[in-house]
Scaffold this motif. Structure first.
Motif, PDB file in Angstrom:
ATOM      1  N   THR A   7       0.834  -1.189   0.000  1.00 18.63           N
ATOM      2  CA  THR A   7       0.000   0.000   0.000  1.00 18.63           C
ATOM      3  C   THR A   7       0.874   1.246   0.000  1.00 18.63           C
ATOM      4  O   THR A   7       1.985   1.249   0.522  1.00 18.63           O
ATOM      5  N   GLU A   8       0.354   2.286  -0.591  1.00 14.46           N
ATOM      6  CA  GLU A   8       1.082   3.546  -0.620  1.00 14.46           C
ATOM      7  C   GLU A   8       0.905   4.257   0.702  1.00 14.46           C
ATOM      8  O   GLU A   8      -0.170   4.733   1.028  1.00 14.46           O
ATOM      9  N   THR A   9       1.932   4.278   1.493  1.00 12.23           N
ATOM     10  CA  THR A   9       1.927   4.992   2.753  1.00 12.23           C
ATOM     11  C   THR A   9       3.066   5.986   2.712  1.00 12.23           C
ATOM     12  O   THR A   9       3.847   6.017   1.771  1.00 12.23           O
ATOM     13  N   GLU A  10       3.147   6.789   3.756  1.00 13.08           N
ATOM     14  CA  GLU A  10       4.240   7.744   3.817  1.00 13.08           C
ATOM     15  C   GLU A  10       5.564   7.009   3.796  1.00 13.08           C
ATOM     16  O   GLU A  10       5.755   6.027   4.498  1.00 13.08           O
ATOM     17  N   ARG A  11       6.476   7.480   3.002  1.00 16.31           N
ATOM     18  CA  ARG A  11       7.770   6.814   2.861  1.00 16.31           C
ATOM     19  C   ARG A  11       8.893   7.773   3.222  1.00 16.31           C
ATOM     20  O   ARG A  11       8.762   8.973   3.075  1.00 16.31           O
ATOM     21  N   ILE A  12       9.983   7.190   3.683  1.00 16.29           N
ATOM     22  CA  ILE A  12      11.198   7.961   3.902  1.00 16.29           C
ATOM     23  C   ILE A  12      12.301   7.336   3.060  1.00 16.29           C
ATOM     24  O   ILE A  12      12.203   6.162   2.671  1.00 16.29           O
ATOM     25  N   GLN A  13      13.308   8.097   2.763  1.00 14.92           N
ATOM     26  CA  GLN A  13      14.438   7.558   2.028  1.00 14.92           C
ATOM     27  C   GLN A  13      15.481   7.091   3.023  1.00 14.92           C
ATOM     28  O   GLN A  13      15.820   7.796   3.973  1.00 14.92           O
ATOM     29  N   LEU A  14      15.983   5.893   2.805  1.00 15.14           N
ATOM     30  CA  LEU A  14      16.985   5.303   3.678  1.00 15.14           C
ATOM     31  C   LEU A  14      18.238   5.067   2.849  1.00 15.14           C
ATOM     32  O   LEU A  14      18.222   4.303   1.892  1.00 15.14           O
ATOM     33  N   ASN A  15      19.299   5.752   3.180  1.00 13.15           N
ATOM     34  CA  ASN A  15      20.558   5.594   2.452  1.00 13.15           C
ATOM     35  C   ASN A  15      21.511   4.766   3.297  1.00 13.15           C
ATOM     36  O   ASN A  15      21.813   5.119   4.438  1.00 13.15           O
TER      37      ASN A  15
END
Length: 65
Positions: A2-10
């Motif tokens: 599902t499309e939920t809030e995402r963060i970028q993890l580097n």
């Protein structure tokens, strides 16, 4: 997924780990036949499954007072 809030993890990983991830993504791609599978989706699935296993193990190792 599902499309939920995402963060970028580097993160930095070894070339060998990256190659393994590519192989896992390819495996998911062949097994699911849902179109394009992304590394982030595979990592999310792996983390979710590992989290479930961890919680089951925690419940089985209940401490008795």
């Amino acid at each position: 997924m599902t499309e939920t809030e995402r963060i970028q993890l580097n993160v930095r990983i070894t070339k060998e780990t990256s190659a393994k991830l590519d192989e896992i993504v390819e495996y998911y791609q062949q097994g699911l036949k849902l179109g394009r599978i992304y590394k982030g989706d595979v990592l999310t699935d792996i983390i979710e499954k590992s989290y479930e296993v961890m919680n089951k193990q925690k419940k089985s190792f209940k401490r008795y007072p």
